[in-house]
Scaffold this active site. Structure first.
Site, PDB file in Angstrom:
ATOM      1  N   CYS A   1       0.822  -1.213   0.000  1.00  0.00           N
ATOM      2  CA  CYS A   1       0.000   0.000   0.000  1.00  0.00           C
ATOM      3  C   CYS A   1       0.851   1.256   0.000  1.00  0.00           C
ATOM      4  O   CYS A   1       0.671   2.156  -0.817  1.00  0.00           O
ATOM      5  CB  CYS A   1      -0.942  -0.007   1.198  1.00  0.00           C
ATOM      6  SG  CYS A   1      -1.866   1.536   1.410  1.00  0.00           S
TER       7      CYS A   1
ATOM      8  N   CYS B   1      -1.625   1.858  -2.836  1.00  0.00           N
ATOM      9  CA  CYS B   1      -2.608   2.912  -2.593  1.00  0.00           C
ATOM     10  C   CYS B   1      -2.013   4.316  -2.563  1.00  0.00           C
ATOM     11  O   CYS B   1      -2.550   5.243  -3.184  1.00  0.00           O
ATOM     12  CB  CYS B   1      -3.331   2.671  -1.262  1.00  0.00           C
ATOM     13  SG  CYS B   1      -3.777   0.968  -0.931  1.00  0.00           S
TER      14      CYS B   1
ATOM     15  N   LYS C   1      -0.345   5.469  -5.927  1.00  0.00           N
ATOM     16  CA  LYS C   1      -1.427   5.453  -6.916  1.00  0.00           C
ATOM     17  C   LYS C   1      -2.320   6.671  -6.777  1.00  0.00           C
ATOM     18  O   LYS C   1      -2.625   7.350  -7.758  1.00  0.00           O
ATOM     19  CB  LYS C   1      -2.233   4.156  -6.747  1.00  0.00           C
ATOM     20  CG  LYS C   1      -3.452   3.985  -7.654  1.00  0.00           C
ATOM     21  CD  LYS C   1      -4.717   4.590  -7.100  1.00  0.00           C
ATOM     22  CE  LYS C   1      -5.123   4.084  -5.747  1.00  0.00           C
ATOM     23  NZ  LYS C   1      -5.578   2.711  -5.695  1.00  0.00           N
TER      24      LYS C   1
ATOM     25  N   HIS D   1     -25.264  21.355   2.179  1.00  0.00           N
ATOM     26  CA  HIS D   1     -25.464  21.977   0.864  1.00  0.00           C
ATOM     27  C   HIS D   1     -24.433  23.082   0.644  1.00  0.00           C
ATOM     28  O   HIS D   1     -24.148  23.849   1.553  1.00  0.00           O
ATOM     29  CB  HIS D   1     -26.871  22.564   0.791  1.00  0.00           C
ATOM     30  CG  HIS D   1     -27.245  23.069  -0.562  1.00  0.00           C
ATOM     31  ND1 HIS D   1     -27.480  22.235  -1.630  1.00  0.00           N
ATOM     32  CD2 HIS D   1     -27.409  24.337  -1.025  1.00  0.00           C
ATOM     33  CE1 HIS D   1     -27.786  22.956  -2.694  1.00  0.00           C
ATOM     34  NE2 HIS D   1     -27.749  24.243  -2.345  1.00  0.00           N
TER      35      HIS D   1
ATOM     36  N   GLU E   1     -24.884  15.060  -0.408  1.00  0.00           N
ATOM     37  CA  GLU E   1     -26.270  15.272   0.010  1.00  0.00           C
ATOM     38  C   GLU E   1     -27.266  14.609  -0.949  1.00  0.00           C
ATOM     39  O   GLU E   1     -28.415  14.361  -0.586  1.00  0.00           O
ATOM     40  CB  GLU E   1     -26.572  16.766   0.118  1.00  0.00           C
ATOM     41  CG  GLU E   1     -26.635  17.495  -1.205  1.00  0.00           C
ATOM     42  CD  GLU E   1     -27.055  18.956  -1.058  1.00  0.00           C
ATOM     43  OE1 GLU E   1     -28.021  19.219  -0.316  1.00  0.00           O
ATOM     44  OE2 GLU E   1     -26.398  19.804  -1.689  1.00  0.00           O
TER      45      GLU E   1
END
Length: 630
Positions: free
Chosen positions: A196, A201, A204, A605, A610
């Site tokens: 990783c 990960c 990457k 928002h 949402e």
């Protein structure tokens, strides 16, 4: 093996009780004939269960070519596998479904019974297993009264191994960690931290981010008032240097963390001499030995190599992130997330990229979402070549000439192989540990475990990618390692929970998912499934004419079980920051969140997240899922 075991204690209990209490993986057997649609549906459902709940189930198909051959097997063999079941003895249709484990069998029935049973498996039962089913390994919790050098030796210094070792040490155990990186076929090596951190990960996502930054400069910056912003030429060497500097800083921090925890770090390659002794060899070839009461195998996996002529000319993900020169025209071979993620960011950095895929992309993920990812990849400039595999790679001057299975011949500067991974257990000499090989899958090199313990060698444990049927994800290995350490050296009995694990695929159109795919949910729930959808434009895209002309959009989907109080059994999201969006919803889904819970949650928002709290359009309604405005 399939003979049922008699006994009153077994009778009267629901099948889910036996599966939950056993803590072991049950085999779902589906018997039928090839042309029977009911057999095909049951077989598909069994495969889905084994994919979605790998810690509980695996599927095994018993298929005959014709109906007559099936009936002959039914009367002569299949019924005999469930001798105590009257229903099994009178069953005459296709399929014949039963589950089994180490001599225990239970008849399920035909296709309809299989569907009803599977529906129960994806709904909350109230019978969650509270304790791990671990066997005695001869050493008690916190037991240090032994003759060995260490209480536990962790073999492998990746994310899971480091987390497990530090937790064991925190709880008072004497711990050593072995970590030795064997060079890739191309000669690449790296430091402490595992796949990783070094070749997975972390690099990457950094390179994926580099691609996103370039895309924003080219397509968004001018609309937001940055008149001097331009994409320009990408400096591969500078990016690789920055990424590797960051990775090396993490390597150093991990070594410091081990030292501060009082853990012995051995940069040596280990193999078993006997049940409690490892032969360890350093980079100079000097050998010594280490003994321990327990061992945790956390060696992870290495990329699978090609079998075609010229395979040695290709690189893999172990090499890409430290590649000294720009990759140029690149062929990415494979249809999994590694191939598509690498192909996506390489194209985003300006390199001509082709993804060669044998069959389908992202097998096991929601197909509607995958189709959108593939469409975005093509829009992103990636050539998607389906139905082909490489048959020969040859070097012609400075280029690589690839002949594929269709007979087509193309030239590339780099060939990247990402066709899967194999557990890196072959060199452990497990034959020297009595019983250990009985818990190894010879095809994958992975361990068959019960709560991270080898049942046939109970002082051996495994975490992460080396366990058969477990998600190959870094956070899974970390959490499994922490829980294992607590079970070994504290009063905890909490097992690892491998269900509802969230994941994200960092393709150009990012994809976050939790729970069932729509295909698996439809097979399991039938008419009880409701699918809520929305396709919408993130606010971040609103000012970009390029994105508007291209129709860039995000996508959200909830899969709801109408008959279980509207429980959400699957969540899928495509769009910006998919990992950040998906992570929080995983908590809710682990707690059994319902559709009503999602709708009653106040959204933030304006965000893309949402949208998952406002989904009202169902697929069954036939209404447009495209949303305008806020």
């Amino acid at each position: 093996r399939c003979r049922a075991r008699s006994g009153r204690a077994r009778r009267g209990r629901p099948l889910r009780w036996w599966i939950a209490m056993s803590g072991r993986k049950w085999v779902v057997h589906v018997c039928g004939w090839t042309g029977c649609p009911w057999y095909q549906r049951a077989a598909k459902l069994a495969a889905s269960l084994s994919l979605l709940y790998p810690s509980k189930y695996e599927s095994e198909l018993h298929e005959t070519a014709t109906r007559d051959e099936y009936r002959a097997e039914l009367f002569s063999a299949y019924r005999a596998r469930c001798p105590e079941s009257e229903a099994a003895q009178s069953h005459t249709s296709s399929p014949f479904v039963y589950v089994g484990l180490e001599g225990e069998t239970r008849f399920v029935g035909g296709c309809d019974a299989m569907v009803d049973w599977a529906r129960g498996e994806v709904r909350p039962s109230g019978e969650a297993r509270a304790e791990a089913g671990m066997r005695s390994d001869g050493f008690g919790k916190g037991d240090v009264a032994h003759e060995y050098d260490y209480d536990v030796v962790v073999i492998g210094g990746g994310s899971g191994g480091l987390a497990c070792s530090k937790e064991c040490a925190r709880l008072g155990a004497r711990v050593a960690v072995l970590d030795f990186v064997k060079p890739s076929p191309a000669g690449t090596t790296w430091g402490l931290g595992g796949t990783c951190v070094n070749v997975g990960c972390i690099p990457k996502k950094l390179m994926h981010t580099a691609s996103i930054v370039g895309e924003a400069m080219a397509e968004d910056a001018a609309a937001f008032g940055w008149s001097q912003a331009s994409r320009g030429a990408h400096d591969w060497s500078r990016m690789v240097g920055s990424v590797q500097d960051h990775v090396k800083s993490l390597n150093f921090k991990y070594r410091v963390a081990l030292r501060e925890a009082g853990i012995t770090y051995l940069n040596k390659l280990g193999s078993f001499v006997d049940a409690h002794t490892l032969r360890v060899v350093d980079k100079r070839g000097e050998a010594s030995s280490v003994t321990a009461a327990r061992f945790v195998v956390a060696v992870g996996g290495r990329p699978t190599r090609l079998a075609c002529e010229g395979a040695e000319l290709a690189i893999d993900s172990d090499d890409l992130f430290s590649l000294a020169k720009p990759p140029g025209r690149t062929l990415c071979i494979g249809g999994g997330y590694v191939a598509l993620e690498c192909g996506g960011f390489l194209a985003g950095l300006g390199y001509e990229t082709t993804c060669m895929i044998r069959s389908i992309a992202l097998r096991g993920f929601d197909r509607e979402c995958v189709d959108k990812i593939v469409a975005k990849m093509e829009q992103h400039g990636v050539t998607m070549q389906f139905g082909a595999t490489p048959s020969k790679i040859e070097k012609v001057g400075e280029v690589l000439r690839v002949t594929d299975s269709t007979g087509a011949v193309r030239e590339y500067d780099t060939v990247l192989v990402a066709v899967g991974r194999r557990a890196d257990t072959a060199g452990l000499e497990l034959a020297n540990v009595p019983g250990a090989l009985d818990s190894v899958n010879p095809q994958t090199g992975k361990f068959t475990c019960v709560d991270e313990q080898l049942p046939t060698a109970p002082h051996l444990y495994a975490i992460g990618d080396v366990i058969d049927g477990r998600p190959e994800l870094t956070p899974v290995a970390i959490e499994a390692g922490l829980r294992l350490a607590r079970r070994l050296y504290s009063d905890s009995a909490e097992p690892m929970d491998y269900e509802n694990v969230p994941t994200t695929v960092f393709t150009p159109l990012e994809y976050g998912a939790i729970g069932l795919t729509e295909e698996a949910a439809a097979d399991a729930l039938g008419d009880d499934l409701e699918v809520y959808l929305s396709e919408f434009s993130p606010l971040e895209y609103a000012l970009s004419e390029t994105r508007a002309d291209r129709g860039d959009a995000a996508f959200a989907k909830l899969l709801v079980d109408k008959s279980a109080n509207g429980r959400v059994v699957g969540l899928h999201y495509l769009g910006p920051n998919a990992g950040e969006v998906t992570q929080g919803f995983a908590v809710a889904m682990r707690k059994g969140a319902t559709y009503a819970d999602f709708l009653s949650t106040v959204g933030i928002h304006p965000t893309v997240a949402e949208e998952l709290t406002t989904l009202t359009v169902t697929k069954a309604s036939g209404l447009s899922v495209q949303k305008g405005g806020c």
